[in-house]
Design a protein around this motif. Sequence first.
Motif, mmCIF file in Angstrom:
data_model
loop_
_atom_site.group_PDB
_atom_site.id
_atom_site.type_symbol
_atom_site.label_atom_id
_atom_site.label_comp_id
_atom_site.label_asym_id
_atom_site.label_seq_id
_atom_site.Cartn_x
_atom_site.Cartn_y
_atom_site.Cartn_z
ATOM 1 N N LEU A 40 -9.981 -57.201 -51.037
ATOM 2 C CA LEU A 40 -9.791 -58.119 -49.579
ATOM 3 C C LEU A 40 -9.609 -59.247 -49.736
ATOM 4 C CD1 LEU A 40 -12.453 -56.105 -47.498
ATOM 5 C CD2 LEU A 40 -9.626 -55.727 -46.911
ATOM 6 N N GLY A 41 -10.459 -59.995 -51.087
ATOM 7 C CA GLY A 41 -10.458 -61.675 -50.823
ATOM 8 C C GLY A 41 -11.487 -61.886 -51.519
ATOM 9 N N GLU A 42 -11.722 -63.152 -51.732
ATOM 10 C CA GLU A 42 -13.207 -63.165 -52.306
ATOM 11 C C GLU A 42 -13.662 -64.911 -51.748
ATOM 12 O OE1 GLU A 42 -12.597 -62.841 -56.338
ATOM 13 O OE2 GLU A 42 -12.838 -65.023 -57.048
ATOM 14 N N GLY A 43 -14.903 -64.942 -51.986
ATOM 15 C CA GLY A 43 -15.382 -66.551 -51.789
ATOM 16 C C GLY A 43 -15.737 -67.325 -53.192
ATOM 17 N N PHE A 44 -17.302 -67.427 -52.724
ATOM 18 C CA PHE A 44 -18.094 -68.377 -53.774
ATOM 19 C C PHE A 44 -19.230 -67.276 -54.192
ATOM 20 C CE2 PHE A 44 -16.814 -72.425 -51.375
ATOM 21 C CZ PHE A 44 -16.443 -73.353 -52.967
ATOM 22 N N HIS A 45 -19.241 -66.167 -53.202
ATOM 23 C CA HIS A 45 -20.775 -65.834 -53.514
ATOM 24 C C HIS A 45 -20.399 -64.096 -54.266
ATOM 25 C CE1 HIS A 45 -24.400 -68.459 -52.370
ATOM 26 N NE2 HIS A 45 -23.275 -69.078 -51.793
ATOM 27 N N ASN A 46 -18.598 -63.811 -52.837
ATOM 28 C CA ASN A 46 -18.980 -62.176 -52.773
ATOM 29 C C ASN A 46 -17.343 -61.781 -53.577
ATOM 30 O OD1 ASN A 46 -21.761 -61.595 -53.420
ATOM 31 N ND2 ASN A 46 -21.183 -62.224 -51.117
ATOM 32 N N ALA A 47 -16.711 -60.910 -54.060
ATOM 33 C CA ALA A 47 -15.460 -60.364 -53.847
ATOM 34 C C ALA A 47 -15.460 -59.320 -52.803
ATOM 35 C CB ALA A 47 -15.059 -60.608 -55.189
#
Length: 373
Positions: A40-47
Amino acid sequence: MSKLQIAVGNLQLDVNKHFMEKYLTDLFNSHTELIGLRKLGEGFHNAGFLVTVKVEGAERRLVMRIVRGDTGWGHDYLGDRCAVLLLQHRLFNTAPEGSCCRSFDVAGIQPDGSIASIGETVEFFHLVEEVTEAEGRPYVDDLFRIAQTDSLTDDDVVRCRNASEFLVKLHSMKMRNDILYKRHIRDLIGHGEMLMGVIDTYPDLTKLDFTTPEEIAEIEMKAVLWRNRIKHMGHRLSRIHGDYHPFGNIRFKQDNSMVALDLSREEYGEPADDISALTMNYVFVSVWQTGRFVDSLRRLIEIFFETYMAETGDEELVRVIAPFYAFRGFVVAHPLYYPELISSQRRTIVNFIRNVLDSEEFNFKEIHSYLKD
């Protein structure tokens, strides 16, 4: 789709589809078929990944979350990321009813691509080999004798050099990761097992007879200034022991070979952590046993530093070690850890902490001057 490839930050994971379906079947207590997995995507903390399954023929959609370990935020080690997910699993499922989605489980990906459930774990345990006297006696036994007799044997000199050379070899394993180095310096000041955490386990500071709350606060502030002075020295990041002290963690056999136990806290950090952990105890044992800094332990500190610095060429060490001595000093001055100490001995250690923090460079040949009020 026998092998599922999952990319999280700079990490590539392989999950076996058969094992994933078996895990899900056990989790839902019904036959489960995996029919899709996409990122779905990823940010700084989680994928995040969408997992589509059929449970007894009915389609269900789940979200799999994996914490990133390559962006800092205190998520650098596998244990950090496990802690985040275990806490969130509990928080999701104890939130006010109807206010949060349900958390099904926390699971671990194994080396063979299988899945192990840990979501309902109530505690963890650690199994290691037994250590007997055949693996050596605690090094502190030697230090007690040296302090009480103020004399050195040839074996004492060899063991000191061996303890230093162990760190030379360990610290030769380098990594360039500025985030991880900053974390270690930050943890030195604020972690629950390090400087401020140790201070917070002291009895009521207003009732201590060897220091005051105001003095403690001043020392904490000086430690923060040191943090900002050294936290950008990421080129120093090295493999460390993390709790290199002589009360059982360092042991010597009769042939002077050494065993180092209980590696702790962080895999990589500042070498001064290990050096201060042992050499602080040269000072501490002397003050504890005699009320002063005896010449024999002074000589061991010189041998230790001279050996280490000659073999590593680390001239910066004396310019970064001060806040680590502050942490280790508060450990050995602790009224609960070492109730046998008298007030004047604790005061001597606090003098050492203050004076070292006030010095731009640590002079290992002038320990006596740091012990004065």
